[in-house]
Every structure is written in structure tokens, then in C-alpha cells.
Design a protein around this motif. Structure first.
Motif, PDB file in Angstrom:
ATOM      1  N   SER A 223      -2.469   2.130   0.250  1.00  0.00           N
ATOM      2  CA  SER A 223      -1.878   2.124   1.591  1.00  0.00           C
ATOM      3  C   SER A 223      -0.762   1.096   1.681  1.00  0.00           C
ATOM      4  O   SER A 223       0.281   1.352   2.308  1.00  0.00           O
ATOM      5  CB  SER A 223      -2.950   1.840   2.647  1.00  0.00           C
ATOM      6  N   ARG A 224      -0.974  -0.068   1.070  1.00  0.00           N
ATOM      7  CA  ARG A 224       0.087  -1.093   1.070  1.00  0.00           C
ATOM      8  C   ARG A 224       1.346  -0.567   0.397  1.00  0.00           C
ATOM      9  O   ARG A 224       2.465  -0.825   0.866  1.00  0.00           O
ATOM     10  CB  ARG A 224      -0.411  -2.342   0.350  1.00  0.00           C
ATOM     11  N   ARG A 235       3.965  -4.599   9.600  1.00  0.00           N
ATOM     12  CA  ARG A 235       2.722  -5.203  10.065  1.00  0.00           C
ATOM     13  C   ARG A 235       1.747  -4.072  10.341  1.00  0.00           C
ATOM     14  O   ARG A 235       2.143  -3.009  10.822  1.00  0.00           O
ATOM     15  CB  ARG A 235       2.920  -6.032  11.342  1.00  0.00           C
ATOM     16  N   CYS A 236       0.481  -4.294  10.053  1.00  0.00           N
ATOM     17  CA  CYS A 236      -0.477  -3.212  10.224  1.00  0.00           C
ATOM     18  C   CYS A 236      -1.796  -3.732  10.770  1.00  0.00           C
ATOM     19  O   CYS A 236      -2.060  -4.937  10.794  1.00  0.00           O
ATOM     20  CB  CYS A 236      -0.717  -2.494   8.892  1.00  0.00           C
ATOM     21  N   VAL A 237      -2.615  -2.778  11.190  1.00  0.00           N
ATOM     22  CA  VAL A 237      -4.012  -3.012  11.519  1.00  0.00           C
ATOM     23  C   VAL A 237      -4.828  -2.069  10.655  1.00  0.00           C
ATOM     24  O   VAL A 237      -4.509  -0.880  10.560  1.00  0.00           O
ATOM     25  CB  VAL A 237      -4.302  -2.758  13.011  1.00  0.00           C
ATOM     26  N   VAL A 238      -5.851  -2.598  10.011  1.00  0.00           N
ATOM     27  CA  VAL A 238      -6.763  -1.790   9.207  1.00  0.00           C
ATOM     28  C   VAL A 238      -8.049  -1.601  10.005  1.00  0.00           C
ATOM     29  O   VAL A 238      -8.616  -2.575  10.507  1.00  0.00           O
ATOM     30  CB  VAL A 238      -7.066  -2.465   7.855  1.00  0.00           C
ATOM     31  N   VAL A 239      -8.507  -0.372  10.122  1.00  0.00           N
ATOM     32  CA  VAL A 239      -9.695  -0.071  10.912  1.00  0.00           C
ATOM     33  C   VAL A 239     -10.813   0.420  10.006  1.00  0.00           C
ATOM     34  O   VAL A 239     -10.620   1.323   9.187  1.00  0.00           O
ATOM     35  CB  VAL A 239      -9.405   1.002  11.985  1.00  0.00           C
ATOM     36  N   ALA A 252      -8.476  -6.969   1.743  1.00  0.00           N
ATOM     37  CA  ALA A 252      -7.085  -6.814   2.165  1.00  0.00           C
ATOM     38  C   ALA A 252      -6.247  -8.031   1.779  1.00  0.00           C
ATOM     39  O   ALA A 252      -5.088  -7.896   1.371  1.00  0.00           O
ATOM     40  CB  ALA A 252      -7.030  -6.595   3.678  1.00  0.00           C
ATOM     41  N   ARG A 253      -6.836  -9.203   1.888  1.00  0.00           N
ATOM     42  CA  ARG A 253      -6.107 -10.417   1.506  1.00  0.00           C
ATOM     43  C   ARG A 253      -5.773 -10.392   0.020  1.00  0.00           C
ATOM     44  O   ARG A 253      -4.653 -10.710  -0.391  1.00  0.00           O
ATOM     45  CB  ARG A 253      -6.941 -11.656   1.848  1.00  0.00           C
ATOM     46  N   ASN A 258      -0.367  -6.968   4.661  1.00  0.00           N
ATOM     47  CA  ASN A 258       0.115  -7.799   5.756  1.00  0.00           C
ATOM     48  C   ASN A 258      -0.438  -7.270   7.078  1.00  0.00           C
ATOM     49  O   ASN A 258       0.179  -6.447   7.743  1.00  0.00           O
ATOM     50  CB  ASN A 258       1.649  -7.811   5.799  1.00  0.00           C
ATOM     51  N   GLY A 259      -1.621  -7.714   7.414  1.00  0.00           N
ATOM     52  CA  GLY A 259      -2.225  -7.248   8.651  1.00  0.00           C
ATOM     53  C   GLY A 259      -3.632  -7.787   8.807  1.00  0.00           C
ATOM     54  O   GLY A 259      -4.104  -8.573   7.990  1.00  0.00           O
ATOM     55  N   GLN A 260      -4.289  -7.357   9.849  1.00  0.00           N
ATOM     56  CA  GLN A 260      -5.645  -7.790  10.123  1.00  0.00           C
ATOM     57  C   GLN A 260      -6.564  -6.574  10.136  1.00  0.00           C
ATOM     58  O   GLN A 260      -6.105  -5.429  10.206  1.00  0.00           O
ATOM     59  CB  GLN A 260      -5.732  -8.524  11.461  1.00  0.00           C
ATOM     60  N   VAL A 261      -7.860  -6.825  10.056  1.00  0.00           N
ATOM     61  CA  VAL A 261      -8.852  -5.752  10.016  1.00  0.00           C
ATOM     62  C   VAL A 261      -9.668  -5.781  11.300  1.00  0.00           C
ATOM     63  O   VAL A 261     -10.139  -6.844  11.713  1.00  0.00           O
ATOM     64  CB  VAL A 261      -9.775  -5.909   8.796  1.00  0.00           C
TER      65      VAL A 261
END
Length: 310
Positions: A223-224, A235-239, A252-253, A258-261
Motif C-alpha cells: 500500500s505504501r 498522508r494516510c489513515v490505516v484502518v 506500519a512504522r 506515513n500515517g496513523q492506524v
């Protein structure tokens, strides 16, 4: 980083110890209360886990992953009974075994509490500002081509993030469904996910698929690659589901996302076993460190139980 969870736990313990020195008159009472709370808490936890284990078997089947809460409950009872038998024995070997068992149990329990506490705090994080992508991680399909409730929860959360950003005047983020095709699936998970999203109101032009991944790590790395190709400054959000959010954030790190979960709701009966599975997975990721700590604690317990050291 999981070290943040450990540091938070150490800070909490250090604060508690400091309070004992500040209020020495209450030290014995607090220590007795802690010991009693640990034993009673262990018994209550074991009872809850055993009951939950039977619920999991009834609703989800007898797969090994569904037996984790039942096994944890029985393990806690077994450890408490073993400690009591060792205490009553009174031999040198029993004293050594008690020390080893107590230190190893305390180590695992400490890490588990750190994991739960930090996962809870991480789950309170909210999306700040607009994002370019909403990545939804796949899971198994029903009948090889249908979205199950667990996966639908993730997709519904992703669609909510998309719609909320539009309502506050932001641009429409791309909905990126991530999941390859398993050996028992007729279509790629991403295809079933994309179909669900469109059927539930997502604009077809705003849905994309990542259909190569088989694991969470591949979900995020592939996905990255897609996101970075569209916009290097994305910038993204992972769900994912809430029980999986913390470990997904660690992954993810490492993958450089580059985003938060964010986590989506999970059925209450499913959460305990799933959380245990996530904790075991994190322990396995740090297996060399945990093995070293286990050896160190075992040696320490043996040395402390030797008569010459008393």
C-alpha cells in the motif's frame, strides 16, 4: 514503538514505589492490598477467560486461535495452584521453583498490562487534518467471495473517515482496499472489499485495490508503494479492527508508512482471544529479547533462593 508501552509501565511502577516512600506508614497496607488484588484479580481473570473461551468455541468454532482465552484462564489457575503446592512443600527446590515461576509470571504479566494500557491510549488517538488515503486492511472472506462482519467493520470505519473529511470541506481521500487472494478464496480480498464499499455508497472512481498482499506487513508495504507513487508526500489513515490496531501501528512504522492506524469496533466476545493473539505476536517479534530476559530472571531467582545468599 512497544518500548513506549514498557516505559509507561515502568513509570507507573516507579510512581507507586515513590508513593510508598512518601507514605511509609501505609506501606504494609498497600503491599498487602496489592498482593490480595493480584490473587483475586488473577482468579477473576481466569474465570472470565474460561467463560469467554467456551463462548468463542460455541460462536466461532474450535480453531486453535479461538481457544486462546480458554487456555489463558486454565493457565492462570494452574500457575496459582502450582505456586500454592510449592509453598507448602518447603524444600529448597520448591523455593527455587517458586522464585522462577513468580519472576517469569510477573515479567509476562507486566508486559501484558503495558500492552493493554498503551493499546488503550493509542486507540484514543483521532485523525488530525486531511488525509490522502484511507487504507483498509483485509481479512478472510466468507464462502471465498463475501465480506464477513469483522472485515465489514473495517470498511464501514474507512467509509466514515472518508465521509467525515468531505463534510468538513476537505478533499475526498482515496479508499484503498488492501488484501490478496488466499488459497481458499475465489477472488482477491481487495475485490470483495471494493465491491462492498461501492455498494455502500463509496464513489467507484475513489476506490482502489492492492491485491498482492498476504500478511499485514505486505498489506502496508504494498500500500505504501501505491500511495508514494501517487504522491511522495501523502498522508494516510490505516484502518483495522481495534484489537489489531496497536500491532498494525508497530508494523506500519517499520514499513515506513506515513500515517496513523485507527481501530474499528469488534464484537465483545471476540476481543479477548484476539487481544491475546496480538500480544503473543508482539512477544514473538521480540523473542530474542524475551528469551534473554527469561534466562536472566531464572538465574536471578536461582541465586536469590540459594541459602548462601540469604
Amino acid at each position: 514503538m512497544f518500548r513506549n508501552a514498557v516505559l509507561l509501565g515502568l513509570l507507573t511502577i516507579s510512581t507507586a514505589v515513590a508513593l510508598l516512600f512518601v507514605r511509609p506508614r501505609h506501606a504494609e497496607f498497600l503491599l498487602a492490598l496489592y498482593f490480595l488484588g493480584t490473587v483475586l484479580g488473577g482468579l477473576l481473570l481466569s474465570f472470565f477467560m474460561v467463560v469467554n473461551g467456551f463462548v468463542m468455541v460455541r460462536k466461532e468454532g474450535r480453531r486453535p486461535a479461538n481457544l486462546l482465552s480458554l487456555l489463558l484462564g486454565l493457565t492462570i489457575v494452574g500457575v496459582l495452584l502450582l505456586l500454592e503446592n510449592l509453598r507448602q512443600s518447603g524444600s529448597q527446590a520448591a523455593a527455587t521453583g517458586t522464585g522462577v515461576l513468580l519472576l517469569l509470571s510477573a515479567y509476562v504479566a507486566f508486559l501484558f498490562v503495558c500492552f493493554l494500557g498503551y493499546a488503550f491510549l493509542y486507540g484514543r488517538v483521532r485523525v488530525r487534518g486531511d488525509v490522502d488515503f484511507v487504507v483498509m486492511l483485509g481479512s478472510g472472506l466468507l464462502g471465498g467471495d463475501r465480506v464477513p462482519p469483522l472485515l465489514a467493520s473495517r470498511l464501514r470505519k474507512g467509509l466514515e473517515i472518508h465521509d467525515r473529511q468531505l463534510r468538513r470541506g476537505g478533499k475526498a481521500p482515496v479508499l484503498l482496499a488492501s488484501g490478496g487472494q488466499g488459497t481458499d478464496e475465489r477472488v482477491a480480498e481487495s475485490a470483495a472489499m471494493a465491491r462492498w464499499l461501492v455498494d455502500n455508497g463509496a464513489p467507484p472512481a475513489g476506490v482502489r485495490e492492492e491485491d498482492r498482499s498476504r500478511t499485514t506487513d505486505e498489506n502496508l508495504r504494498y500500500s505504501r508503494t501505491i500511495m508514494a507513487a501517487d504522491d511522495p508526500n501523502y498522508r494516510c489513515v490505516v484502518v483495522t479492527n481495534n484489537f489489531h490496531a496497536f500491532r498494525a501501528a508497530l508494523t506500519a512504522r517499520r514499513a515506513g508508512v506515513n500515517g496513523q492506524v485507527l481501530g474499528s469496533p469488534t464484537a465483545r466476545y471476540y476481543w479477548p482471544s484476539a487481544t491475546i493473539r496480538e500480544f503473543v505476536a508482539i512477544m514473538w517479534q521480540h523473542r530474542l529479547l524475551n528469551l534473554a530476559m527469561g534466562v536472566l530472571l531464572t538465574v536471578l531467582a536461582v541465586l536469590l533462593s540459594m541459602p548462601a545468599w540469604r
